[in-house]
Design an enzyme around this catalytic site. Structure first.
Site, short mmCIF file in Angstrom:
data_model
loop_
_atom_site.label_atom_id
_atom_site.label_comp_id
_atom_site.label_asym_id
_atom_site.label_seq_id
_atom_site.Cartn_x
_atom_site.Cartn_y
_atom_site.Cartn_z
N HIS A 10 0.82 -1.21 0.00
CA HIS A 10 0.00 0.00 0.00
C HIS A 10 0.86 1.27 0.00
CE1 HIS A 10 -3.27 -2.83 0.59
NE2 HIS A 10 -2.53 -3.38 1.55
N GLU A 24 -2.54 0.29 7.82
CA GLU A 24 -1.62 -0.77 7.40
C GLU A 24 -0.38 -0.21 6.73
OE1 GLU A 24 -1.61 -4.69 4.39
OE2 GLU A 24 -3.42 -3.44 4.61
N HIS A 79 2.46 -7.13 4.77
CA HIS A 79 1.10 -6.62 4.94
C HIS A 79 0.60 -6.85 6.36
CE1 HIS A 79 0.12 -5.89 0.60
NE2 HIS A 79 1.15 -6.71 0.47
N GLU A 148 1.19 -11.67 6.18
CA GLU A 148 0.07 -10.91 6.77
C GLU A 148 0.27 -10.90 8.28
OE1 GLU A 148 -2.24 -9.17 5.48
OE2 GLU A 148 -2.73 -9.90 3.47
#
Length: 364
Positions: A10, A24, A79, A148
């Site tokens: 991101h 995030e 992430h 993650e």
């Protein structure tokens, strides 16, 4: 030389998952950058590049194209998750074609990161070693994995993600797993040169010292540890390298960062890191931070503009995070809270209002 591509997910307008006042994009950038620095301090025989080193928007295609064109040996996309406020835990993904290299990396990285997390909270669920058809796993031409790191919208996970020690431990676990997979050589810290256990200069002061520079002027196209060390020092001082990152190659982006540093340091501005520039980077030149946009007026609630953004960036650079709104150029309660924390640490009047005394302390 092995090439490691670190991809904090991101960035920019794309916040990624949000929850509990966190974004995030901020958390994964912190993990990715600390991972890069950890590798640099503890291992040799590799270059590192990041898809972004600041709050920049980079497309998925640009990330994979950059890694492919650079010839990366491994790609790590970092992430954090979100679902419904109830799910939590850690999981990793490789492409669903199950390539051998990625499978081996996942088998090493997944338990190493999870075990580090469990040391902070033994109840963190293991959501497993999974596969998926994600773009960054499908379009990369090298071993690729996506991690993650907990669920940002779960209260217990979010509490961990706000703990600097936890973030550092997770970043180190990412780095150690990649180093194991690539068979990187640890830096020899038993050479009696005063290094600490992480390979850092431990001579009793806080001055930075170049370890790889031989005194020669660095020119366009030069490559190696000496270039990488300059790049890392620039990034640590706030001179970002958003396109290519710390890749050990001296090009126009690094030269531009050198120019900005030289201008701020008050030395000759030519974009060429010679002896004077190296001396300044080591701290031989007074590099006290100077506010460029503040006119001397007290900043109050609701104020907006470059002077507020500059204040926010300075606070973030010093470790006073703004997890909810970030560096947005608007002075509100979050920024005031960061000012209060800084004032308390600096031993000056604590009122959350950035007046001359606070700006003076921030400049020091």
């Amino acid at each position: 030389m092995q090439r490691i591509y670190i991809d904090p997910g991101h960035g920019g307008n794309d916040t990624g998952a949000t929850g509990n006042g966190l974004a995030e994009k901020d958390i994964v950038l912190d993990i990715g950058y600390q991972m890069s620095v950890y590798l640099r301090q503890n291992y040799e025989g590799m270059y590192r590049r990041m898809s972004r080193t600041d709050d920049t928007s980079v497309s998925l295609q640009a990330r994979t194209d950059n890694a492919n064109n650079w010839g990366a040996d491994v790609f790590i996309s970092i992430h954090a998750n979100a679902f419904n406020g109830n799910a939590r835990g850690f999981e990793t993904y490789i492409h669903n074609s199950i390539p051998t290299g990625a499978n081996n990396l996942q088998a090493d990285m997944h338990p190493q990161i999870l075990n580090e997390m469990l040391g902070y909270d033994a109840s963190i669920p293991d959501r497993g070693q999974q596969s998926a058809n994600f773009h960054v796993l499908r379009e990369t031409q090298m071993t690729a994995i996506l991690t993650e790191n907990l669920f940002i919208d779960h209260a217990a996970d979010a509490e961990l993600l706000q703990d600097p020690a936890f973030i550092s431990a997770v970043a180190a676990a990412h780095a150690e797993a990649v180093a194991d997979y690539l068979g990187l050589t640890p830096i020899d810290n038993g050479d009696g040169d005063g290094d600490d256990e992480n390979g850092n200069d431990d001579n009793g002061d806080d001055g930075f010292t170049f370890q790889h520079w031989n005194g020669a002027i660095i020119g366009d196209g030069d490559q190696g540890d000496h270039v990488e060390e300059v790049q890392e020092r620039l990034v640590n001082l706030g001179y970002s390298l958003p396109q290519f990152g710390i890749d050990g190659i001296f090009g126009s982006e690094t030269s531009g960062a050198v120019r900005r540093f030289q201008q701020d340091a008050g030395i000759g501005v030519d974009g060429i890191p010679g002896p004077e520039t190296h001396g300044a980077l080591e701290g031989d030149v007074d590099m006290a931070f100077r506010f460029q946009h503040w006119d001397g007026a007290i900043i109050s609630a609701g104020d907006q503009g470059d002077h507020v953004e500059e204040l926010q960036q300075r606070l973030v650079d010093l470790g006073y995070s703004l997890p909810q709104f970030g560096v947005d150029g608007i002075f509100g309660s979050e920024t005031s809270g960061a000012v209060r924390r800084f004032q308390q640490d600096a031993g000056i009047g604590v009122d959350g209002i950035p007046g001359p005394e606070t700006h003076g302390a921030l400049g020091g």
